[in-house]
Design a protein around this motif. Sequence first.
Motif, PDB file in Angstrom:
ATOM      1  N   TRP A  86       0.852  -1.187   0.000  1.00  0.00           N
ATOM      2  CA  TRP A  86       0.000   0.000   0.000  1.00  0.00           C
ATOM      3  C   TRP A  86       0.888   1.238   0.000  1.00  0.00           C
ATOM      4  O   TRP A  86       1.706   1.420   0.912  1.00  0.00           O
ATOM      5  CB  TRP A  86      -0.900   0.017   1.246  1.00  0.00           C
ATOM      6  N   TRP A  87       0.725   2.091  -1.002  1.00  0.00           N
ATOM      7  CA  TRP A  87       1.491   3.327  -1.089  1.00  0.00           C
ATOM      8  C   TRP A  87       2.993   3.073  -0.937  1.00  0.00           C
ATOM      9  O   TRP A  87       3.689   3.786  -0.224  1.00  0.00           O
ATOM     10  CB  TRP A  87       0.994   4.361  -0.061  1.00  0.00           C
ATOM     11  N   GLY A  88       3.444   2.008  -1.588  1.00  0.00           N
ATOM     12  CA  GLY A  88       4.869   1.721  -1.614  1.00  0.00           C
ATOM     13  C   GLY A  88       5.425   1.052  -0.375  1.00  0.00           C
ATOM     14  O   GLY A  88       6.625   0.820  -0.284  1.00  0.00           O
ATOM     15  N   ALA A  89       4.557   0.718   0.590  1.00  0.00           N
ATOM     16  CA  ALA A  89       5.043   0.133   1.843  1.00  0.00           C
ATOM     17  C   ALA A  89       3.993  -0.842   2.387  1.00  0.00           C
ATOM     18  O   ALA A  89       3.133  -1.306   1.652  1.00  0.00           O
ATOM     19  CB  ALA A  89       5.356   1.230   2.853  1.00  0.00           C
ATOM     20  N   ILE A  90       4.077  -1.128   3.672  1.00  0.00           N
ATOM     21  CA  ILE A  90       3.150  -2.054   4.312  1.00  0.00           C
ATOM     22  C   ILE A  90       2.039  -1.264   5.010  1.00  0.00           C
ATOM     23  O   ILE A  90       2.185  -0.067   5.263  1.00  0.00           O
ATOM     24  CB  ILE A  90       3.890  -2.955   5.319  1.00  0.00           C
ATOM     25  N   PRO A  91       0.902  -1.897   5.326  1.00  0.00           N
ATOM     26  CA  PRO A  91      -0.174  -1.197   6.031  1.00  0.00           C
ATOM     27  C   PRO A  91       0.282  -0.605   7.364  1.00  0.00           C
ATOM     28  O   PRO A  91       1.162  -1.155   8.037  1.00  0.00           O
ATOM     29  CB  PRO A  91      -1.223  -2.297   6.248  1.00  0.00           C
ATOM     30  N   ALA A  92      -0.324   0.507   7.741  1.00  0.00           N
ATOM     31  CA  ALA A  92       0.066   1.217   8.963  1.00  0.00           C
ATOM     32  C   ALA A  92      -0.044   0.338  10.200  1.00  0.00           C
ATOM     33  O   ALA A  92       0.818   0.382  11.085  1.00  0.00           O
ATOM     34  CB  ALA A  92      -0.791   2.472   9.122  1.00  0.00           C
ATOM     35  N   LYS A  93      -1.090  -0.485  10.280  1.00  0.00           N
ATOM     36  CA  LYS A  93      -1.265  -1.321  11.470  1.00  0.00           C
ATOM     37  C   LYS A  93      -0.159  -2.369  11.562  1.00  0.00           C
ATOM     38  O   LYS A  93       0.310  -2.690  12.657  1.00  0.00           O
ATOM     39  CB  LYS A  93      -2.636  -1.992  11.460  1.00  0.00           C
ATOM     40  N   LEU A  94       0.281  -2.871  10.419  1.00  0.00           N
ATOM     41  CA  LEU A  94       1.378  -3.836  10.415  1.00  0.00           C
ATOM     42  C   LEU A  94       2.667  -3.169  10.858  1.00  0.00           C
ATOM     43  O   LEU A  94       3.443  -3.724  11.635  1.00  0.00           O
ATOM     44  CB  LEU A  94       1.538  -4.454   9.026  1.00  0.00           C
ATOM     45  N   LYS A  95       2.916  -1.962  10.372  1.00  0.00           N
ATOM     46  CA  LYS A  95       4.093  -1.212  10.821  1.00  0.00           C
ATOM     47  C   LYS A  95       4.000  -0.963  12.323  1.00  0.00           C
ATOM     48  O   LYS A  95       4.998  -1.048  13.052  1.00  0.00           O
ATOM     49  CB  LYS A  95       4.185   0.116  10.068  1.00  0.00           C
ATOM     50  N   GLY A  96       2.792  -0.662  12.812  1.00  0.00           N
ATOM     51  CA  GLY A  96       2.597  -0.456  14.240  1.00  0.00           C
ATOM     52  C   GLY A  96       2.913  -1.705  15.052  1.00  0.00           C
ATOM     53  O   GLY A  96       3.463  -1.616  16.150  1.00  0.00           O
ATOM     54  N   LEU A  97       2.576  -2.868  14.518  1.00  0.00           N
ATOM     55  CA  LEU A  97       2.906  -4.123  15.209  1.00  0.00           C
ATOM     56  C   LEU A  97       4.414  -4.258  15.363  1.00  0.00           C
ATOM     57  O   LEU A  97       4.910  -4.572  16.452  1.00  0.00           O
ATOM     58  CB  LEU A  97       2.333  -5.305  14.429  1.00  0.00           C
ATOM     59  N   PHE A  98       5.158  -4.005  14.292  1.00  0.00           N
ATOM     60  CA  PHE A  98       6.613  -4.100  14.380  1.00  0.00           C
ATOM     61  C   PHE A  98       7.180  -3.031  15.312  1.00  0.00           C
ATOM     62  O   PHE A  98       8.105  -3.300  16.085  1.00  0.00           O
ATOM     63  CB  PHE A  98       7.231  -3.975  12.988  1.00  0.00           C
ATOM     64  N   ASP A  99       6.634  -1.812  15.245  1.00  0.00           N
ATOM     65  CA  ASP A  99       7.099  -0.739  16.128  1.00  0.00           C
ATOM     66  C   ASP A  99       6.959  -1.127  17.590  1.00  0.00           C
ATOM     67  O   ASP A  99       7.840  -0.859  18.411  1.00  0.00           O
ATOM     68  CB  ASP A  99       6.289   0.542  15.890  1.00  0.00           C
ATOM     69  N   ARG A 100       5.828  -1.744  17.927  1.00  0.00           N
ATOM     70  CA  ARG A 100       5.533  -2.045  19.322  1.00  0.00           C
ATOM     71  C   ARG A 100       6.178  -3.331  19.817  1.00  0.00           C
ATOM     72  O   ARG A 100       6.574  -3.417  20.980  1.00  0.00           O
ATOM     73  CB  ARG A 100       4.011  -2.154  19.503  1.00  0.00           C
ATOM     74  N   ALA A 101       6.249  -4.357  18.944  1.00  0.00           N
ATOM     75  CA  ALA A 101       6.660  -5.688  19.415  1.00  0.00           C
ATOM     76  C   ALA A 101       8.161  -5.938  19.331  1.00  0.00           C
ATOM     77  O   ALA A 101       8.709  -6.677  20.153  1.00  0.00           O
ATOM     78  CB  ALA A 101       5.911  -6.769  18.646  1.00  0.00           C
ATOM     79  N   LEU A 102       8.830  -5.354  18.361  1.00  0.00           N
ATOM     80  CA  LEU A 102      10.261  -5.637  18.187  1.00  0.00           C
ATOM     81  C   LEU A 102      11.073  -4.676  19.038  1.00  0.00           C
ATOM     82  O   LEU A 102      11.518  -3.625  18.584  1.00  0.00           O
ATOM     83  CB  LEU A 102      10.643  -5.539  16.703  1.00  0.00           C
ATOM     84  N   LEU A 103      11.268  -5.059  20.289  1.00  0.00           N
ATOM     85  CA  LEU A 103      11.882  -4.189  21.281  1.00  0.00           C
ATOM     86  C   LEU A 103      13.223  -4.739  21.761  1.00  0.00           C
ATOM     87  O   LEU A 103      13.479  -5.942  21.678  1.00  0.00           O
ATOM     88  CB  LEU A 103      10.940  -4.035  22.481  1.00  0.00           C
ATOM     89  N   PRO A 104      14.073  -3.860  22.275  1.00  0.00           N
ATOM     90  CA  PRO A 104      15.346  -4.334  22.829  1.00  0.00           C
ATOM     91  C   PRO A 104      15.102  -5.263  24.013  1.00  0.00           C
ATOM     92  O   PRO A 104      14.139  -5.112  24.758  1.00  0.00           O
ATOM     93  CB  PRO A 104      16.044  -3.038  23.259  1.00  0.00           C
ATOM     94  N   GLY A 105      15.995  -6.224  24.137  1.00  0.00           N
ATOM     95  CA  GLY A 105      15.859  -7.204  25.201  1.00  0.00           C
ATOM     96  C   GLY A 105      15.257  -8.501  24.709  1.00  0.00           C
ATOM     97  O   GLY A 105      15.489  -9.565  25.281  1.00  0.00           O
ATOM     98  N   ARG A 106      14.477  -8.425  23.614  1.00  0.00           N
ATOM     99  CA  ARG A 106      13.887  -9.631  23.036  1.00  0.00           C
ATOM    100  C   ARG A 106      14.144  -9.729  21.534  1.00  0.00           C
ATOM    101  O   ARG A 106      14.319 -10.819  21.008  1.00  0.00           O
ATOM    102  CB  ARG A 106      12.378  -9.681  23.318  1.00  0.00           C
ATOM    103  N   ALA A 107      14.170  -8.600  20.838  1.00  0.00           N
ATOM    104  CA  ALA A 107      14.415  -8.618  19.394  1.00  0.00           C
ATOM    105  C   ALA A 107      15.848  -8.198  19.044  1.00  0.00           C
ATOM    106  O   ALA A 107      16.416  -8.664  18.078  1.00  0.00           O
ATOM    107  CB  ALA A 107      13.422  -7.708  18.674  1.00  0.00           C
ATOM    108  N   PHE A 108      16.414  -7.306  19.840  1.00  0.00           N
ATOM    109  CA  PHE A 108      17.799  -6.875  19.636  1.00  0.00           C
ATOM    110  C   PHE A 108      18.367  -6.375  20.952  1.00  0.00           C
ATOM    111  O   PHE A 108      17.626  -6.037  21.874  1.00  0.00           O
ATOM    112  CB  PHE A 108      17.904  -5.803  18.541  1.00  0.00           C
ATOM    113  N   ASP A 109      19.699  -6.353  21.028  1.00  0.00           N
ATOM    114  CA  ASP A 109      20.384  -6.014  22.274  1.00  0.00           C
ATOM    115  C   ASP A 109      21.226  -4.757  22.065  1.00  0.00           C
ATOM    116  O   ASP A 109      22.243  -4.792  21.369  1.00  0.00           O
ATOM    117  CB  ASP A 109      21.263  -7.178  22.715  1.00  0.00           C
ATOM    118  N   THR A 110      20.785  -3.653  22.660  1.00  0.00           N
ATOM    119  CA  THR A 110      21.495  -2.378  22.496  1.00  0.00           C
ATOM    120  C   THR A 110      22.772  -2.316  23.332  1.00  0.00           C
ATOM    121  O   THR A 110      23.581  -1.404  23.152  1.00  0.00           O
ATOM    122  CB  THR A 110      20.583  -1.205  22.899  1.00  0.00           C
TER     123      THR A 110
END
Length: 197
Positions: A86-110
Motif C-alpha cells: 500500500w502506497w509503496g510500503a506495508i499497512p500502517a497497522k502492520l508497521k505499528g505491530l513491528f514498532d511495538r513488538a520488536l523491542l530491545p531485550g527480546r528482538a535486539f540487544d542495544t
Amino acid sequence: MPTRKIIVLNGHPGATSLSKSLCQAYIGAAKAQGHAVRYHDLSEMSFDQDYGQSGYQDSKPLEPVLDAFLSDLEWAEHVVLATPLWWGAIPAKLKGLFDRALLPGRAFDTRKVNFMGLPYPMLKGKTARVLLTSDTPSIFLRLFYGNAVKKFISRQIMGFVGIKPTKFTTFAPATDAVETTVKTWLSKVEILGAKAT
C-alpha cells in the motif's frame, strides 16, 4: 524432510483478503507435512499502534496479543508474512505491530553493538518468506522503485533483528485477479508451505 516450527502472520488489516487466503493455503500444506504452525491475524489483533514519544527505557507494556506474537516469533524457525503493498510500503497497522513488538531485550540487544554501532540481533537462526500482494508487477517494483519495499522488509525489519534470508513471492496485479489466477497463486503457496520455505 525435517519438520520446522513456523509462525504465519497475515499482515492485512481487513477481515477478508487475498493475504488471508494465501496464509490459509500455506498453513494447510505445511500442517499436512507435519510442520508446527502458529498463526496470527492482524485483523483480529487489538493494540495501540503508536509507539509514542517515550524511549526504550519507558516503553508501553505489551498488550497480550503483542506478547503472544513475540513469543511465537521467538519460538519459530521460519517466519511467513503475507502483506499487501500500500502506497509503496506495508499497512500502517502492520508497521505499528513491528514498532511495538520488536523491542530491545527480546528482538535486539542495544548493550552489544557491532563496529557500525548496530545492536546485536536476538532473533538469529530464523528464515523468512514474504507473500507480497500488489497491483505493481514485480518488474516495475524493481525498475521504477528499486524494490524499496523488499529492502525495507528484508533489511530494516527482518534483517535488523537477525531473521535472514528473507525471500519474496509476489502476486500481481492482485486487485482484479480472476479466479483461475488466484487458484494458481494458492497452489504456488501450497508448494511453499509443504516445503516450509
